[in-house]
Enzyme design. Structure first.
Site, short mmCIF file in Angstrom:
data_model
loop_
_atom_site.label_atom_id
_atom_site.label_comp_id
_atom_site.label_asym_id
_atom_site.label_seq_id
_atom_site.Cartn_x
_atom_site.Cartn_y
_atom_site.Cartn_z
N ASN A 180 -2.42 6.19 11.15
CA ASN A 180 -3.16 5.40 10.16
C ASN A 180 -3.23 6.09 8.80
N ASN A 181 -2.88 5.35 7.77
CA ASN A 181 -2.98 5.85 6.38
C ASN A 181 -4.27 5.37 5.74
N ARG A 241 -11.39 -6.48 19.27
CA ARG A 241 -10.02 -6.97 18.99
C ARG A 241 -9.31 -7.13 20.34
N ALA A 243 9.00 -2.79 3.97
CA ALA A 243 8.48 -4.17 3.96
C ALA A 243 8.16 -4.61 5.38
N ASP A 296 10.51 -6.78 -3.02
CA ASP A 296 9.27 -7.19 -2.38
C ASP A 296 9.09 -8.70 -2.53
N THR A 323 5.63 2.91 12.91
CA THR A 323 4.23 3.21 13.17
C THR A 323 4.04 3.87 14.53
N ASP A 324 2.93 4.60 14.66
CA ASP A 324 2.61 5.20 15.97
C ASP A 324 2.19 4.13 16.99
N GLU A 325 1.88 2.91 16.51
CA GLU A 325 1.39 1.87 17.44
C GLU A 325 2.45 1.45 18.45
N GLY A 363 -6.59 -6.76 23.04
CA GLY A 363 -5.55 -5.74 23.25
C GLY A 363 -5.77 -4.47 22.44
N LYS A 372 7.28 -4.22 15.51
CA LYS A 372 7.74 -2.95 14.95
C LYS A 372 8.61 -2.21 15.98
N PHE A 398 0.83 -1.21 0.00
CA PHE A 398 0.00 0.00 0.00
C PHE A 398 0.86 1.27 0.00
N TYR A 420 2.04 -7.27 16.41
CA TYR A 420 2.49 -6.39 15.31
C TYR A 420 3.31 -5.23 15.86
P1 NAD Z 1 1.31 -3.60 3.31
O1 NAD Z 1 0.99 -4.81 4.11
O2 NAD Z 1 0.30 -3.02 2.40
O3 NAD Z 1 2.61 -3.88 2.43
C1 NAD Z 1 3.72 -4.57 2.92
C2 NAD Z 1 4.60 -4.98 1.74
O4 NAD Z 1 5.75 -5.67 2.26
C3 NAD Z 1 3.91 -5.94 0.77
O5 NAD Z 1 4.15 -5.53 -0.57
C4 NAD Z 1 4.56 -7.28 1.05
O6 NAD Z 1 4.59 -8.15 -0.08
C5 NAD Z 1 5.96 -6.85 1.49
N1 NAD Z 1 6.59 -7.85 2.36
C6 NAD Z 1 6.03 -8.47 3.43
N2 NAD Z 1 6.91 -9.36 3.95
C7 NAD Z 1 8.04 -9.27 3.20
C8 NAD Z 1 9.29 -9.93 3.27
N3 NAD Z 1 9.54 -10.86 4.19
N4 NAD Z 1 10.23 -9.61 2.35
C9 NAD Z 1 9.99 -8.67 1.39
N5 NAD Z 1 8.81 -8.04 1.28
C10 NAD Z 1 7.84 -8.33 2.18
O7 NAD Z 1 1.82 -2.53 4.37
P2 NAD Z 1 1.61 -0.94 4.41
O8 NAD Z 1 0.33 -0.64 5.07
O9 NAD Z 1 1.92 -0.38 3.09
O10 NAD Z 1 2.78 -0.55 5.43
C11 NAD Z 1 4.10 -0.32 4.96
C12 NAD Z 1 4.99 0.05 6.14
O11 NAD Z 1 4.47 1.22 6.77
C13 NAD Z 1 5.06 -1.02 7.22
O12 NAD Z 1 6.36 -1.06 7.70
C14 NAD Z 1 4.08 -0.52 8.28
O13 NAD Z 1 4.48 -0.98 9.56
C15 NAD Z 1 4.24 0.97 8.15
N6 NAD Z 1 3.07 1.79 8.53
C16 NAD Z 1 1.84 1.51 8.00
C17 NAD Z 1 0.76 2.34 8.33
C18 NAD Z 1 -0.62 2.11 7.76
O14 NAD Z 1 -1.57 2.80 8.15
N7 NAD Z 1 -0.82 1.21 6.81
C19 NAD Z 1 0.95 3.41 9.20
C20 NAD Z 1 2.22 3.64 9.74
C21 NAD Z 1 3.27 2.83 9.38
O1 DAU Z 2 -1.60 3.48 13.39
C1 DAU Z 2 -0.86 2.96 12.33
C2 DAU Z 2 -1.31 1.56 12.02
O2 DAU Z 2 -2.59 1.66 11.41
C3 DAU Z 2 -0.34 0.79 11.11
O3 DAU Z 2 0.88 0.64 11.78
C4 DAU Z 2 -0.92 -0.56 10.73
O4 DAU Z 2 -0.05 -1.21 9.81
C5 DAU Z 2 -2.28 -0.35 10.10
O5 DAU Z 2 -2.85 -1.61 9.81
C6 DAU Z 2 -3.19 0.45 11.03
O6 DAU Z 2 -3.53 -0.31 12.20
P1 DAU Z 2 -5.02 -0.33 12.81
O7 DAU Z 2 -5.16 -1.55 13.61
O8 DAU Z 2 -5.33 0.97 13.46
O9 DAU Z 2 -5.87 -0.40 11.43
P2 DAU Z 2 -7.15 -1.24 11.02
O10 DAU Z 2 -7.58 -0.71 9.70
O11 DAU Z 2 -6.92 -2.70 11.15
O12 DAU Z 2 -8.21 -0.82 12.11
C7 DAU Z 2 -8.60 0.56 12.29
C8 DAU Z 2 -9.58 0.59 13.44
O13 DAU Z 2 -10.79 -0.06 13.03
C9 DAU Z 2 -9.11 -0.16 14.68
O14 DAU Z 2 -9.57 0.54 15.83
C10 DAU Z 2 -9.83 -1.51 14.59
C11 DAU Z 2 -11.14 -1.16 13.88
N1 DAU Z 2 -11.66 -2.25 13.02
C12 DAU Z 2 -10.85 -2.79 12.08
C13 DAU Z 2 -11.30 -3.82 11.26
C14 DAU Z 2 -10.39 -4.44 10.23
C15 DAU Z 2 -12.98 -2.66 13.15
O15 DAU Z 2 -13.74 -2.13 13.99
N2 DAU Z 2 -13.44 -3.66 12.35
C16 DAU Z 2 -12.65 -4.27 11.42
O16 DAU Z 2 -13.12 -5.21 10.72
#
Ligand code: NAD
Ligand code: DAU
Length: 349
Positions: free
Chosen positions: A185-186, A287, A83, A34, A131-133, A289, A160, A12, A156
């Site tokens: 969160n993105n 969920r 990754a 990747d 991540t902020d988590e 925790g 991280k 993503f 997770y």
């Molecule tokens: P994503 O799950 O969409 O993408 C992860 C990518 O990493 C995938 O393309 C996957 O194929 C690749 N990957 C996974 N395991 C691998 C491995 N062993 N070797 C090589 N490639 C591998 O994740 P995302 O949401 O795009 O997040 C990207 C980064 O940003 C992560 O490090 C995540 O912790 C961080 N992050 C995400 C968010 C969010 O809201 N999504 C917010 C803050 C930080």
């Molecule tokens: O804060 C950054 C993080 O945001 C990233 O590090 C993670 O990679 C990313 O997945 C995201 O984590 P969250 O757990 O916050 O995202 P998620 O979309 O899974 O959930 C957002 C909120 O919605 C969370 O409070 C849980 C709730 N939720 C999620 C799902 C999937 C639901 O209520 N129902 C659901 O089915």
């Protein structure tokens, strides 16, 4: 001429970072490494994959000898490391995968960079995306600062947090020129529909129930993915070595309020009477925790590097919904196959 390795570029956020770097820096050679797990999708990059400065390498960051050989061969000048296994719910059912990729994979990359740079760090940079988590959960008030102590609650976020500690340790011990950012969160195009927003868009479209965890009162701070990519570009080029930067949208939403806003947009776009899809809301077991609230203080990034989100939430959210509705084939492709098994296991339908 610089060679930059971006890991997780088919995911993503990674795909938005690859797009930005390939287009903005024609004099860089951009390598996207990747493994193409369920979350990695090369379709995300179909608009840039023919560019002469883009290269794709399929591989696993957990495989140390592969990583060492790749670094030895390509002699990267910089690494932008995204990754990861990224979904909290999956980490609850299968923590080991998170330890391998997020912790071991990160340390493999640090070792490989250290080996090729051989203490000559001039012009080199290892940028770890976190991540902020890692900071844990907030109560009703306050926000995470770069100095907030780590307190991860899910496998997770624990993985991280561990990877962040290793990155800092390699800076402090070996002088590796590292920088870290921790983002909230993105949301936006190309997010795998296991995360809240694309999952609920897909379910509303198909009249499937919307599984709201607990009471829906958990709060997340949402940032448009393109603004995260812009921040990554800025920090990679101008962030101070050894520092950490928080990135966030200053845009907090209780889950249930965000879901109601999404329903309002979806009903309008699908031509359904306003409020029709509210009936799909289903409160399910919380969920384990589940962190109550995240909020980011991004003032350091603002004051040091002048970053601001460029896209207002209303605008970005509407554009996101439009993207998922317009890209039906993308959604169908990523929700077929093994994802169906995951969905049945998680939500039982
Ligand atoms: P994503 O799950 O969409 O993408 C992860 C990518 O990493 C995938 O393309 C996957 O194929 C690749 N990957 C996974 N395991 C691998 C491995 N062993 N070797 C090589 N490639 C591998 O994740 P995302 O949401 O795009 O997040 C990207 C980064 O940003 C992560 O490090 C995540 O912790 C961080 N992050 C995400 C968010 C969010 O809201 N999504 C917010 C803050 C930080
Ligand atoms: O804060 C950054 C993080 O945001 C990233 O590090 C993670 O990679 C990313 O997945 C995201 O984590 P969250 O757990 O916050 O995202 P998620 O979309 O899974 O959930 C957002 C909120 O919605 C969370 O409070 C849980 C709730 N939720 C999620 C799902 C999937 C639901 O209520 N129902 C659901 O089915």
């Amino acid at each position: 001429m610089k060679k930059i390795l971006i890991t997780g570029g088919a995911g993503f956020i990674g795909s938005h970072v690859v797009r930005l770097f390939v287009n903005k820096y024609p004099d860089y050679q951009v390598y996207n490494l990747d493994k193409l797990t369920y979350a990695g999708n090369l379709e995300n990059l179909s608009d840039v994959d023919k560019m002469p400065n883009y290269h794709f390498v399929k591989g696993d960051i957990v495989d140390a000898s592969f990583i060492n050989q790749l670094f030895e061969k390509e002699q990267f000048d910089g690494v932008v490391h995204l990754a990861a296994e990224s979904h909290v719910d999956r980490s609850i059912t299968n923590p080991m995968e998170f330890i391998f990729t997020n912790v071991v994979g990160t340390v493999n990359l640090l070792n490989a960079a250290k080996a090729i740079w051989k203490d000559n760090y001039e012009g080199k940079r290892f940028y770890h995306i976190s991540t902020d988590e890692v900071y844990g959960a907030l109560g009703e008030t306050g926000s995470f600062k770069e100095t907030t102590p780590y307190s991860p609650h899910s496998p997770y976020s624990a993985a991280k947090a561990s990877s962040d500690h290793f990155v800092r340790a390699y800076h402090d011990t070996y002088g590796l020129p590292t920088v870290i950012s921790n983002c909230s969160n993105n949301y936006g195009p190309n997010q795998f529909p296991e995360k809240l927003i694309p999952l609920f868009i897909n379910n509303i479209k198909h009249n499937k129930s919307l599984p709201v965890y607990g009471k829906g009162i958990n709060v997340r701070d949402w940032l448009y993915v393109v603004d995260h990519a812009r921040a990554i570009d800025l920090i990679f080029h101008q962030g101070r070595t050894g520092e950490t930067y928080n990135i966030g949208g200053n845009n907090e939403w209780r889950n249930i309020d965000l879901i109601k806003k999404l329903i309002e947009i979806m009903d309008r776009k699908l031509g359904r009477p306003a409020g029709t899809s509210l009936a799909l809301i289903t409160y399910v077991t919380d969920r384990a925790g589940h962190d109550l609230r995240y909020a980011i203080d991004a003032s350091k990034l603002r004051s040091e590097l002048g970053w601001e989100p460029s896209i207002k939430f209303d605008e970005g959210f509407e554009a996101t919904v439009e993207w998922y509705l317009a890209n039906e084939a993308w959604l169908n492709n990523v929700t077929s196959g093994s994802y169906q098994d995951y969905y049945k296991k998680m939500y039982g339908e």
